[in-house]
Design a protein around this motif. Structure first.
Motif, PDB file in Angstrom:
ATOM      1  N   GLN A 205     -49.716 143.877   7.690  1.00 59.61           N
ATOM      2  CA  GLN A 205     -48.560 144.617   7.188  1.00 59.61           C
ATOM      3  C   GLN A 205     -47.528 144.845   8.298  1.00 59.61           C
ATOM      4  O   GLN A 205     -46.324 144.672   8.077  1.00 59.61           O
ATOM      5  CB  GLN A 205     -49.070 145.953   6.641  1.00 59.61           C
ATOM      6  CG  GLN A 205     -48.019 146.819   6.000  1.00 59.61           C
ATOM      7  CD  GLN A 205     -48.641 148.048   5.338  1.00 59.61           C
ATOM      8  OE1 GLN A 205     -49.847 148.154   5.171  1.00 59.61           O
ATOM      9  NE2 GLN A 205     -47.797 148.988   4.963  1.00 59.61           N
ATOM     10  N   ASP A 206     -47.994 145.213   9.480  1.00 59.28           N
ATOM     11  CA  ASP A 206     -47.069 145.475  10.583  1.00 59.28           C
ATOM     12  C   ASP A 206     -46.304 144.214  10.983  1.00 59.28           C
ATOM     13  O   ASP A 206     -45.107 144.270  11.272  1.00 59.28           O
ATOM     14  CB  ASP A 206     -47.836 146.006  11.806  1.00 59.28           C
ATOM     15  CG  ASP A 206     -48.343 147.419  11.560  1.00 59.28           C
ATOM     16  OD1 ASP A 206     -47.813 148.076  10.633  1.00 59.28           O
ATOM     17  OD2 ASP A 206     -49.268 147.852  12.271  1.00 59.28           O
ATOM     18  N   GLU A 207     -47.013 143.085  10.967  1.00 56.35           N
ATOM     19  CA  GLU A 207     -46.338 141.824  11.317  1.00 56.35           C
ATOM     20  C   GLU A 207     -45.248 141.479  10.295  1.00 56.35           C
ATOM     21  O   GLU A 207     -44.162 141.045  10.652  1.00 56.35           O
ATOM     22  CB  GLU A 207     -47.361 140.680  11.372  1.00 56.35           C
ATOM     23  CG  GLU A 207     -48.220 140.693  12.622  1.00 56.35           C
ATOM     24  CD  GLU A 207     -49.301 139.615  12.582  1.00 56.35           C
ATOM     25  OE1 GLU A 207     -49.455 138.915  13.589  1.00 56.35           O
ATOM     26  OE2 GLU A 207     -49.975 139.473  11.541  1.00 56.35           O
ATOM     27  N   VAL A 208     -45.561 141.691   9.020  1.00 54.62           N
ATOM     28  CA  VAL A 208     -44.574 141.403   7.979  1.00 54.62           C
ATOM     29  C   VAL A 208     -43.357 142.294   8.156  1.00 54.62           C
ATOM     30  O   VAL A 208     -42.204 141.843   8.115  1.00 54.62           O
ATOM     31  CB  VAL A 208     -45.178 141.617   6.560  1.00 54.62           C
ATOM     32  CG1 VAL A 208     -44.096 141.451   5.497  1.00 54.62           C
ATOM     33  CG2 VAL A 208     -46.317 140.639   6.312  1.00 54.62           C
ATOM     34  N   LYS A 209     -43.615 143.565   8.369  1.00 57.56           N
ATOM     35  CA  LYS A 209     -42.520 144.517   8.520  1.00 57.56           C
ATOM     36  C   LYS A 209     -41.637 144.130   9.711  1.00 57.56           C
ATOM     37  O   LYS A 209     -40.414 144.084   9.613  1.00 57.56           O
ATOM     38  CB  LYS A 209     -43.073 145.935   8.705  1.00 57.56           C
ATOM     39  CG  LYS A 209     -42.628 146.867   7.579  1.00 57.56           C
ATOM     40  CD  LYS A 209     -42.965 148.313   7.881  1.00 57.56           C
ATOM     41  CE  LYS A 209     -41.822 149.280   7.661  1.00 57.56           C
ATOM     42  NZ  LYS A 209     -40.589 149.163   8.349  1.00 57.56           N
ATOM     43  N   ALA A 210     -42.288 143.825  10.828  1.00 59.13           N
ATOM     44  CA  ALA A 210     -41.534 143.463  12.033  1.00 59.13           C
ATOM     45  C   ALA A 210     -40.727 142.191  11.796  1.00 59.13           C
ATOM     46  O   ALA A 210     -39.556 142.089  12.206  1.00 59.13           O
ATOM     47  CB  ALA A 210     -42.492 143.285  13.211  1.00 59.13           C
ATOM     48  N   PHE A 211     -41.335 141.223  11.112  1.00 59.84           N
ATOM     49  CA  PHE A 211     -40.673 139.943  10.857  1.00 59.84           C
ATOM     50  C   PHE A 211     -39.381 140.142  10.060  1.00 59.84           C
ATOM     51  O   PHE A 211     -38.328 139.592  10.408  1.00 59.84           O
ATOM     52  CB  PHE A 211     -41.637 139.022  10.085  1.00 59.84           C
ATOM     53  CG  PHE A 211     -41.115 137.635   9.857  1.00 59.84           C
ATOM     54  CD1 PHE A 211     -41.245 136.652  10.833  1.00 59.84           C
ATOM     55  CD2 PHE A 211     -40.491 137.303   8.657  1.00 59.84           C
ATOM     56  CE1 PHE A 211     -40.772 135.363  10.617  1.00 59.84           C
ATOM     57  CE2 PHE A 211     -40.011 136.016   8.440  1.00 59.84           C
ATOM     58  CZ  PHE A 211     -40.152 135.045   9.418  1.00 59.84           C
ATOM     59  N   TYR A 212     -39.452 140.953   9.002  1.00 56.09           N
ATOM     60  CA  TYR A 212     -38.263 141.105   8.150  1.00 56.09           C
ATOM     61  C   TYR A 212     -37.282 142.146   8.692  1.00 56.09           C
ATOM     62  O   TYR A 212     -36.081 142.048   8.450  1.00 56.09           O
ATOM     63  CB  TYR A 212     -38.677 141.371   6.701  1.00 56.09           C
ATOM     64  CG  TYR A 212     -39.203 140.095   6.066  1.00 56.09           C
ATOM     65  CD1 TYR A 212     -38.327 139.038   5.814  1.00 56.09           C
ATOM     66  CD2 TYR A 212     -40.544 139.918   5.797  1.00 56.09           C
ATOM     67  CE1 TYR A 212     -38.789 137.842   5.293  1.00 56.09           C
ATOM     68  CE2 TYR A 212     -41.020 138.723   5.270  1.00 56.09           C
ATOM     69  CZ  TYR A 212     -40.132 137.687   5.022  1.00 56.09           C
ATOM     70  OH  TYR A 212     -40.589 136.503   4.512  1.00 56.09           O
ATOM     71  N   ASP A 213     -37.792 143.132   9.432  1.00 57.81           N
ATOM     72  CA  ASP A 213     -36.862 144.079  10.056  1.00 57.81           C
ATOM     73  C   ASP A 213     -35.939 143.358  11.027  1.00 57.81           C
ATOM     74  O   ASP A 213     -34.750 143.655  11.129  1.00 57.81           O
ATOM     75  CB  ASP A 213     -37.639 145.187  10.800  1.00 57.81           C
ATOM     76  CG  ASP A 213     -38.160 146.236   9.824  1.00 57.81           C
ATOM     77  OD1 ASP A 213     -37.746 146.188   8.635  1.00 57.81           O
ATOM     78  OD2 ASP A 213     -38.977 147.082  10.230  1.00 57.81           O
ATOM     79  N   LYS A 214     -36.504 142.380  11.725  1.00 58.34           N
ATOM     80  CA  LYS A 214     -35.717 141.640  12.707  1.00 58.34           C
ATOM     81  C   LYS A 214     -34.621 140.816  12.021  1.00 58.34           C
ATOM     82  O   LYS A 214     -33.538 140.624  12.552  1.00 58.34           O
ATOM     83  CB  LYS A 214     -36.641 140.732  13.525  1.00 58.34           C
ATOM     84  CG  LYS A 214     -36.166 140.525  14.951  1.00 58.34           C
ATOM     85  CD  LYS A 214     -37.250 139.973  15.856  1.00 58.34           C
ATOM     86  CE  LYS A 214     -37.579 138.532  15.550  1.00 58.34           C
ATOM     87  NZ  LYS A 214     -38.773 138.035  16.257  1.00 58.34           N
ATOM     88  N   MET A 215     -34.943 140.331  10.814  1.00 57.46           N
ATOM     89  CA  MET A 215     -33.972 139.505  10.090  1.00 57.46           C
ATOM     90  C   MET A 215     -32.752 140.292   9.633  1.00 57.46           C
ATOM     91  O   MET A 215     -31.653 139.778   9.540  1.00 57.46           O
ATOM     92  CB  MET A 215     -34.635 138.916   8.844  1.00 57.46           C
ATOM     93  CG  MET A 215     -35.369 137.641   9.105  1.00 57.46           C
ATOM     94  SD  MET A 215     -35.744 136.850   7.531  1.00 57.46           S
ATOM     95  CE  MET A 215     -36.644 135.444   8.153  1.00 57.46           C
TER      96      MET A 215
END
Ligand code: ZN
Length: 683
Positions: A205-215
């Motif tokens: 979940q944290d990886e997904v959040k970080a991935f899309y927050d960066k976008m």
């Protein structure tokens, strides 16, 4: 934002005799709304009212668009779980080649299981999200697979049938594996624990959040819906998106959809509609979300066409983080008579916004572009088949809604089918407390149900504004529940308003009580019929209804506004003070809008977890027993009509005929045979 509730489905009972063999529909035979019933599911049929009043060109357009809808069916199976196509194909091979005893318990339970897989677009309950248990034995399954010609077993490339069995058997039989399609339990990793196929293995979940927050670029006022049409996977330790497009993920299905969109484009009613269809095809060809937004903006602007459609990766309920969208399609045309009513509501949108009990700073100064219409569904596809919403409000992008408006629809022929199929189920006699309410519901139940849908879709979702810097993602897993409760509360608050009488939408100042009673009864009690014993409430709309009803029960307890009372040993809801209940709905509406406007995650969590999730096990058991006695299936879905086109020598469509005599298994098998282009496995 679609899917105004299946609340009404609770009111519906099949007089559930096993379906008689389908008779050919002739004028003389009354339309047969009930098709069949199994497990907790009822299959109905809907009538495409006034299809014959369409022009040949419009019929041809509907025909091409319904082909585009049917070709996407595999996508939703693949999205729901990566083994769904393998399971479906295996079960269908067994079903169509079975030579054993058709009266054995194993076989009968096998058929029920297959019908459930068809109904849910996979191995998880379409509503409860949990994997359902097969009623047949592992030995039966193994023997049946081994009895198949090996070419009929959907093995991986070079895989033996034995190895295939080793891989697929636990998918069906091990309750621990892929236990839940979408898991939103508190304190868990909702990506790791969800069995859907939107994320590859080993992603947190944290990886997904970080991935899309960066976008999400800072200060971008027009962000595309990042991640909407893709699967996120890890390749050599690096996160990358597999984009759904021609030449990308789900290409084989999208190619067919694009083909039929291009055919549809030839029959477009006007330039605007043609532009919309062409943009959608381009989006599927490129996978570009900027193109998708462009398409959405033009789609909102297409208000003059009679025929319309939804086709795309649209709703995000299937992803615990609300990023990835499931593929769906509904083809429809305007229901002119009922559209006149929704038009009255949308023309007065500003009045409703101005007079709501919400704090002024959370209100829209100008409610923009709410176009409301009643529609007749002509085909249901993808995530809308066989279970379907009765109202839709799209697009979902906040900035597009704000700057270009949205389209809001209620699907009248589906509501009508529910009502007709329900006649005489005995539901109200069993669950409604008192004669006064029974009488009101009989007289106004259908009308106020439709009105509630209209208010929810045309006004509820369109109302309110976010504070600067606040986005939908702020409410995280509670976003859907809060958004739906906001729309429901707006509708509940106003359905009791004198404005309804003034506008001629209701003709009796007490009519709204039919909806109030039904809503409270459903939220406090009857929707529990759909929850498995020992489980809590997961689905966003159910959480929303439970939350509203329990919040009102508790906050009105001192004055006994609403009570749960035992009558002849049975629990019933009693509403003592309808005016006070309306005040409570208004109060909660103000609070829920504040939570949404401020992006108050803690506030959302407290509301949903306190009032929306928990189940009283004693009442739960009672409700399920009473349902069972009545023989009512808690969930409903639909078979589609069949369209047949005649063409001239040049291949132009010259006429389209509609028929209604296809059975449930017959239709599912035909779709699997004629519209199933995807490979069994993703890679
Ligand atoms: Zn809604």
């Amino acid at each position: 934002m679609k899917k105004l509730t299946l609340m009404m489905t609770l009111m519906i009972g099949l007089s559930c005799t096993q379906q008689k063999k389908e008779q050919a529909a002739t004028e003389a035979v009354p339309f047969n709304y009930n098709v069949e019933q199994f497990a907790d599911l009822g299959v109905l049929r809907y009538q495409v009212t006034d299809f014959d009043s369409l022009t040949v060109q419009q019929k041809a357009l509907v025909y091409c668009l319904q082909e585009a809808a049917l070709w996407g069916r595999d996508i939703i199976f693949a999205q729901n779980n990566r083994y769904n196509l393998a399971v479906r194909r295996t079960l269908e091979a067994i079903y169509t080649n079975y030579k054993g005893d058709k009266n054995s318990e194993d076989y009968k339970n096998f058929v029920v299981y297959l019908k459930r897989v068809w109904f849910s677009d996979g191995i998880h309950h379409h509503y409860g999200e949990e994997k359902f248990a097969p009623g047949f034995s592992e030995d039966f399954f193994t023997a049946q697979v081994k009895a198949l010609k090996s070419s009929l077993v959907p093995t991986r490339q070079g895989q033996s049938v034995d190895d295939f069995l080793k891989e697929i058997t636990p998918v069906i039989f091990n309750p621990e594996l892929f236990a839940k399609k979408v898991n939103q339990d508190k304190g868990i990793d909702v990506i790791v624990e969800s069995a859907n196929n939107y994320y590859g293995d080993g992603i947190t979940q944290d990886e997904v959040k970080a991935f899309y927050d960066k976008m999400k670029a800072a200060n971008d006022e027009h962000p595309v819906p990042y991640g909407l049409n893709s699967r996120l996977v890890k390749k050599d330790g690096v996160l990358t998106e597999e984009v759904c497009k021609v030449g990308g993920l789900y290409s084989a299905a999208l190619e067919k959809i694009v083909f039929w969109l291009k055919e549809a484009s030839k029959y477009a009613e006007n330039e605007q509609q043609k532009k919309v269809i062409d943009l959608l095809a381009e989006y599927y060809e490129t996978g570009s979300l900027a193109k998708y937004d462009e398409y959405s903006i033009e789609w909102v602007a297409d208000v003059n066409s009679l025929v319309d459609f939804v086709n795309g990766f649209t709703e995000t309920y299937g992803d615990a983080l609300g990023i990835k969208a499931s593929w769906e399609s509904i083809v429809n045309f305007k229901d002119l008579k009922n559209t006149a009513l929704t038009k009255i509501i949308s023309e007065n949108a500003q009045w409703f916004e101005d007079h709501s009990p919400v704090l002024p700073k959370y209100k829209k100064k100008q409610v923009k572009g709410i176009s409301a219409k009643a529609i007749t569904a002509a085909i249901l596809g993808g995530d809308c088949y066989p279970t379907t919403p009765i109202g839709i409000n799209l697009p979902n992008s906040n900035w597009i809604r704000k700057e270009h408006g949205s389209k809001s629809v209620t699907i009248t022929n589906i509501t009508d089918a529910y009502d007709k199929a329900a006649a005489g189920s005995g539901f109200n006699d069993e669950f409604v407390c008192c004669d006064y309410e029974k009488e009101l519901m009989k007289k106004y139940g259908s009308q106020t149900d439709n009105l509630h849908t209209d208010l929810h879709e045309c006004l509820g979702h369109a109302s309110g504004q976010l504070m600067p810097g606040v986005g939908d993602k702020d409410l995280n897993v509670y976003h859907s529940s809060i958004e739906e409760s906001r729309a429901d509360l707006f509708a509940l608050y106003y359905i009791a308003d004198d404005k309804m009488l003034e506008l001629g939408l209701l003709d009796n100042p007490e009519a709204y009580k039919a909806e109030y009673y039904k809503y409270m009864m459903n939220g406090l009690m009857t929707q529990l019929s759909r929850i498995e014993p020992g489980k809590q409430i997961e689905e966003a709309h159910m959480r929303n209804r439970s939350m509203i009803a329990h919040w009102a029960l508790e906050h009105g307890a001192k004055d006994k506004v609403v009570e749960l009372v035992k009558k002849d040993g049975k629990t019933v809801v009693v509403i003592n003070d309808y005016a006070a209940l309306r005040k409570l709905f208004g109060q909660l509406l103000a609070e829920v809008q504040r939570v949404k406007s401020e992006g108050d995650f803690k506030g959302a969590q407290t509301l949903v977890e306190t009032y929306g999730v928990k189940v009283d096990p004693v009442l739960h058991k009672e409700v399920k027993e009473r349902y069972e006695k009545l023989g009512i299936a808690p969930y409903k879905g639909f078979v589609n009509p069949v369209y047949t086109a005649s063409k001239d020598k040049q291949g132009n469509i010259t006429d389209v005929k509609i028929s209604y005599n296809e059975g449930y298994a017959e239709q599912m098998l035909r779709y699997s045979k004629d519209y199933s282009p995807l490979p069994t496995y993703d890679e």
